[in-house]
Every structure is written in C-alpha cells, then in structure tokens.
Design a protein around this motif. Structure first.
Motif, short mmCIF file in Angstrom:
data_model
loop_
_atom_site.label_atom_id
_atom_site.label_comp_id
_atom_site.label_asym_id
_atom_site.label_seq_id
_atom_site.Cartn_x
_atom_site.Cartn_y
_atom_site.Cartn_z
N GLY A 1 -2.87 0.49 -1.45
CA GLY A 1 -2.49 -0.60 -2.33
C GLY A 1 -2.69 -0.12 -3.75
O GLY A 1 -3.13 1.02 -3.98
N LYS A 2 -2.40 -0.95 -4.71
CA LYS A 2 -2.51 -0.52 -6.10
C LYS A 2 -3.95 -0.25 -6.53
O LYS A 2 -4.19 0.38 -7.55
CB LYS A 2 -1.82 -1.52 -7.02
N ASP A 3 -4.91 -0.73 -5.72
CA ASP A 3 -6.31 -0.45 -6.03
C ASP A 3 -6.85 0.74 -5.23
O ASP A 3 -8.04 0.98 -5.16
CB ASP A 3 -7.19 -1.67 -5.78
N GLY A 4 -5.93 1.52 -4.60
CA GLY A 4 -6.34 2.73 -3.90
C GLY A 4 -6.16 2.66 -2.40
O GLY A 4 -5.51 1.76 -1.87
N LYS A 5 -6.73 3.63 -1.70
CA LYS A 5 -6.59 3.72 -0.24
C LYS A 5 -7.26 2.53 0.44
O LYS A 5 -8.39 2.16 0.09
CB LYS A 5 -7.24 5.02 0.26
N ILE A 6 -6.58 1.96 1.41
CA ILE A 6 -7.12 0.82 2.17
C ILE A 6 -7.57 1.25 3.55
O ILE A 6 -8.66 0.88 4.00
CB ILE A 6 -6.09 -0.33 2.23
N LYS B 1 7.50 4.10 -5.66
CA LYS B 1 6.75 3.75 -6.88
C LYS B 1 6.81 2.26 -7.19
O LYS B 1 6.00 1.75 -7.95
CB LYS B 1 7.25 4.56 -8.07
N GLU B 2 7.79 1.55 -6.60
CA GLU B 2 7.90 0.11 -6.84
C GLU B 2 6.92 -0.69 -5.98
O GLU B 2 6.74 -1.88 -6.20
CB GLU B 2 9.32 -0.38 -6.48
N CYS B 3 6.31 -0.04 -4.97
CA CYS B 3 5.56 -0.77 -3.94
C CYS B 3 4.20 -1.28 -4.40
O CYS B 3 3.54 -0.67 -5.22
CB CYS B 3 5.36 0.11 -2.73
N ASP B 4 3.82 -2.39 -3.80
CA ASP B 4 2.45 -2.89 -3.92
C ASP B 4 1.57 -2.32 -2.81
O ASP B 4 0.38 -2.10 -3.01
CB ASP B 4 2.44 -4.41 -3.86
N PHE B 5 2.19 -2.08 -1.64
CA PHE B 5 1.49 -1.49 -0.50
C PHE B 5 2.43 -0.49 0.17
O PHE B 5 3.59 -0.81 0.42
CB PHE B 5 1.05 -2.58 0.49
N TRP B 6 1.94 0.73 0.47
CA TRP B 6 2.79 1.77 0.99
C TRP B 6 1.97 2.74 1.84
O TRP B 6 0.74 2.69 1.86
CB TRP B 6 3.50 2.50 -0.14
N LYS C 1 7.51 -11.52 -5.57
CA LYS C 1 7.71 -10.48 -4.56
C LYS C 1 6.52 -9.51 -4.52
O LYS C 1 6.14 -8.94 -5.54
CB LYS C 1 9.00 -9.71 -4.83
N ILE C 2 5.96 -9.35 -3.31
CA ILE C 2 4.95 -8.33 -3.05
C ILE C 2 5.63 -7.29 -2.16
O ILE C 2 5.96 -7.57 -1.00
CB ILE C 2 3.71 -8.94 -2.33
N LYS C 3 5.86 -6.11 -2.71
CA LYS C 3 6.72 -5.13 -2.05
C LYS C 3 5.93 -4.18 -1.17
O LYS C 3 4.89 -3.66 -1.57
CB LYS C 3 7.50 -4.34 -3.11
N ILE C 4 6.44 -3.96 0.04
CA ILE C 4 5.80 -3.07 1.00
C ILE C 4 6.81 -2.05 1.52
O ILE C 4 8.02 -2.31 1.55
CB ILE C 4 5.18 -3.84 2.18
N SER C 5 6.30 -0.88 1.97
CA SER C 5 7.16 0.14 2.57
C SER C 5 6.32 1.13 3.35
O SER C 5 5.17 1.40 2.99
CB SER C 5 7.96 0.88 1.49
N GLN C 6 6.90 1.67 4.41
CA GLN C 6 6.24 2.75 5.15
C GLN C 6 6.45 4.09 4.47
O GLN C 6 5.97 5.13 4.95
CB GLN C 6 6.75 2.80 6.60
N LEU D 1 10.82 -3.43 1.87
CA LEU D 1 11.84 -2.55 1.29
C LEU D 1 12.48 -1.64 2.35
O LEU D 1 13.51 -1.01 2.07
CB LEU D 1 11.25 -1.70 0.17
N ASP D 2 11.90 -1.58 3.56
CA ASP D 2 12.45 -0.73 4.61
C ASP D 2 13.51 -1.43 5.45
O ASP D 2 14.17 -0.80 6.27
CB ASP D 2 11.33 -0.25 5.55
N SER D 3 13.67 -2.74 5.26
CA SER D 3 14.67 -3.48 6.02
C SER D 3 15.91 -3.70 5.16
O SER D 3 15.91 -4.51 4.23
CB SER D 3 14.12 -4.84 6.48
N LYS D 4 16.96 -2.97 5.45
CA LYS D 4 18.20 -3.02 4.67
C LYS D 4 18.74 -4.45 4.56
O LYS D 4 19.15 -4.89 3.48
CB LYS D 4 19.23 -2.10 5.33
N GLU D 5 18.73 -5.17 5.67
CA GLU D 5 19.30 -6.52 5.67
C GLU D 5 18.46 -7.48 4.83
O GLU D 5 18.99 -8.42 4.23
CB GLU D 5 19.42 -7.05 7.11
N VAL D 6 17.15 -7.26 4.78
CA VAL D 6 16.28 -8.08 3.92
C VAL D 6 16.53 -7.75 2.45
O VAL D 6 16.71 -8.65 1.62
CB VAL D 6 14.79 -7.86 4.28
#
Length: 435
Positions: free
Chosen positions: A241-246, A228-233, A219-224, A203-208
């Motif tokens: 991740g959605k199961d807590g801190k990794i 709230k849409e992210c699976d990993f952030w 889609k598995i969504k990631i962001s730095q 989600l951080d790459s505008k062109e993507v």
C-alpha cells in the motif's frame, strides 16, 4: 393500515415481509406455494403502496402491471436501506458485487472486521437476507452485503460507504438482453455514492475500467501488477500500500491468482476502515477457504474430492480446473444461454474426463465432440448420483485422481441453490465412497 405486496417467498421475500410488518404494513404475499397466485394478486394492486419484487422471480404480468400503475417498485435491498434511514440505524455498509469472488470477498471482509474487534455481519446473496439481519442486529458497526445483479435492478436511494465491482465476465444472459446490460446493472451498486464514499477500483478488469464513468465514489485503485496509479498493488510476491509492504503473498492461506484479486479488495477495505497491517497479516495468513469454493472435503484412498459448487460461471470453473489440472470434472446445470465453447476449450486442456449433468449436458457434449474431445472420456449421466455411482465402479482407491465438481453454471434446474447442490454432492460422496 398501509398495505404492501411482496412477490416471491424465498429468503429475500420472506425477509421483506417480516421487515414490512415491523414497519406497520399489512403484507400481501404473492407466491404459488406459500402465498396467493399472481393472478389473485392482480386484484389487490389498487390497494398497495409498495411492491417488493424478490430477485429470483421474473418480470411477469403482475410486475409490469404494478409498474404501469406507478406503484413504488423496489427490491428487498432498497427496502432494507430505507428501513435503516427511517429508524436511524448507523451501521456502515460495505457492498460487494462482480461476476466472481463475491462470496469469498464478502465473507473474509466480515471475518477480518470481527477479528479486528468490530461488530460486523454479512447478508444479501449469502447467509440471511439484509432485512432479517436488520431485525436481528441494531448495533452493528458494519454490514457487509454480497449483491447479485438481480438484487441491484430496482434500487432508488441505496448508498453504501464502501463498494466494489470485483470483475465482470458474461453471465445471466437468459435474464439480460446482452452483456452490456448485465454489466450496467452491476454498477447500480454505487450509483448514489459521492466523494464521501469509496469505490474500490480494479484496474486489472478491462470491463470495469471501461465503465469508470459509472463510478461516483472516491476511487481506491488496486492491481496485481506494478502500477504507479495504484493505492494497493503486488510486486515481487509482496502486496504493498502507499504506506509500504503489507504482506507476503506466499504466506496467504487463500491460494491462486483469483484469490489474490480477492485479497486486494479485502486489504483495501480493511485499510479504509483503519485496520492495522499486523492484524491484516495475522488474519489473511491463517483464514480458511469457504465452503463450496474449491473445498477439499473427502479422500477415498488416493482419490480426492473437491466441492466447487460455487463455480457458477465459466470463469469460476476456469480457476478451479487450472488449480486441479487433469481432474475428473463434473459440470453442467441450469442453461443461462451462454456460449459454452470457452468451457469446452477448458475441458479439452484441463480435464482428463468429464461427467455432464443438468439442462446443459447435451449442448456441452455436442460442442465437446465438435471440438474433437474423445467421446470415450465424456459421461453423459445427467445427475450427481449417477456420476458418482459410475465412478465407484470404475475407480480404485489406489489410483490417484481428483474429482472436481465445478458446474460452470447455476443450480436451479436440479437444486435450490449452489449451497444445496454442494451439500448434496458432499452427502452423496460420503454415502457412496465412505462405505
């Protein structure tokens, strides 16, 4: 006997030749040095069923004639995938592309899979060809492929289980008509995916994000950033991740914002596979940086030498010069027909001096001078050895310096590959400064 033609005798082409022979084909190899010429090859087109084009070779007359004759035109990636289907090889494919970060992400996904106990190997644009890997290994759990845009041009049925486009910035404009054509080619990587497959979506790459309609996998969504849409952030220095801190980002052995982007992809792939958080942490806290990517390999007293030969575009070099601010930068190489103004701006901000090599040296020099960079800080020496000999005369081992090779472009004007360029650089540094 069935006949096939392979155009180009590099790593990919020779892999395709070996695979085709294993499949029962007679192979005609077209290559000016190791096979017959393109002109001679034209005489055999009516006899062949498959034409395999190597990624590095141009779309010249023989390629266009094969298209005109409606011969099946594919690349080694497609051929290898068809081989997997034909021989019922069950290895799952994880495919990686993007402008920057491909090699680190591909390598570290593979190493993490191995660390977690899986049989996994990487191939494609690094290491061995996909074809050679299949001939060597029939029982892998996972094949991780780094794929360049060139390798994605002639795909038909290729379908990875997990795929990703890490990021997109302008590159290879000597090959493509414009940036959109280049970006669209990258998205061929997942064109055959469906809801049973996964696309890791940055989600951080505008062109993507703007090309979301080219994504057909789940889609598995990631962001730095916190999203709230992210699976990993990332939030407050921790990766969730959605199961807590990794993991805690400060403990990662791969440093820098660009590597945090890579880590998000690595973690997302690992979690899809089912690797436990503890294993992910153990691996990512202790893994080493890859060769040719910001590789700290030699000290001459207080002079530090960094090999970033993998910096093959402006964004890659941006990450490196920001990490080693006020460095002595060596850059330049093959002319990809890019706008070098952004590189000149980076040099003005981050480079104490710049040594220019390769085809692009004169053009980068011209733009630097136009932008007011002090001409006494530019050394137009054109090749690595001349640059390093000049430094040996000028630098003492007592003066702190960082010498950074980060070319910002491809190597093909003076070297076989970025690996070859990096190896030559390291050998020359050790030879000249190790005396």
């Amino acid at each position: 006997m069935k006949k096939a033609m392979v155009f180009g005798a590099g790593i990919s082409g020779l892999g395709a030749e070996h695979l085709l022979k294993n499949m029962g084909y007679e192979v005609i190899l077209v290559d000016d040095k190791k096979g017959i010429s393109s002109k001679e090859g034209m005489e055999y087109l009516d006899e062949i069923e498959i034409f395999v084009k190597s990624p590095g070779v141009p779309y010249n007359e023989i390629v266009m004639k094969a298209k005109e004759k409606k011969i099946k035109l594919i690349d080694e990636i497609e051929l290898s995938y068809e081989y997997m289907l034909q021989y019922e090889i069950k290895s799952k494919i994880i495919a990686v592309t993007g402008t920057n970060g491909k090699t680190t992400t591909t390598t570290k996904i593979t190493e993490l899979l191995q660390y977690a106990g899986y049989k996994a190997e990487y191939a494609g644009n690094i290491g061995v060809s996909y074809a050679e890997l299949l001939l060597k290994h029939k029982d892998l759990d996972y094949i991780v492929l780094e794929l360049s845009s060139y390798q994605l041009e002639n795909l038909l049925d290729f379908k990875p289980w997990i795929t990703m486009v890490i990021n997109l910035t302008p590159d290879h404009l000597s090959r493509y008509k414009d940036t959109n054509d280049y970006y669209k080619t990258k998205f061929n990587i997942g064109k055959n995916q469906n809801e049973n497959d996964y696309f890791i979506f940055n989600l951080d790459s505008k062109e993507v994000v703007e090309r979301e309609n080219f994504i057909f996998g789940r889609k598995i969504k990631i962001s730095q950033n916190i999203n709230k849409e992210c699976d990993f952030w990332v939030k407050d220095g921790k990766l969730y991740g959605k199961d807590g801190k990794i993991l805690e980002c400060a403990k990662l052995s791969l440093k820098g914002k660009h590597n945090l982007e890579n880590v998000l992809f690595i973690v997302a792939a690992a979690k899809i596979v089912g690797i436990q958080n503890e294993k992910i942490r153990e691996f990512l806290y202790n893994t080493k940086t890859i060769e040719h990517r910001m590789e700290d390999f030699f000290n001459y007293g207080k002079v530090k030498f960094i090999n970033d030969s993998k910096g093959t575009n402006i964004d890659s070099t941006k990450f490196a010069v920001e990490a080693f601010d006020q460095c002595i930068l060596i850059c330049g190489g093959f002319d990809k027909k890019l706008d070098w103004s952004p590189l000149a701006e980076l040099i003005k901000i981050h480079a104490k001096e710049v040594y220019l090599i390769g085809e692009t040296a004169d053009e980068i020099n011209r733009i630097l001078l136009e932008k007011g960079y002090d001409s006494s800080r530019v050394f137009l020496l054109r090749d690595l050895k001349s640059c390093l000999l000049n430094m040996k005369e000028r630098f003492t081992s007592e003066e702190p310096q960082v010498v950074l090779l980060s070319p910002a472009t491809s190597s093909f004007d003076q070297f076989n590959s970025y690996e070859h360029r990096g190896e030559v650089f390291k050998e020359l540094v050790r030879e000249i400064f190790g005396r």
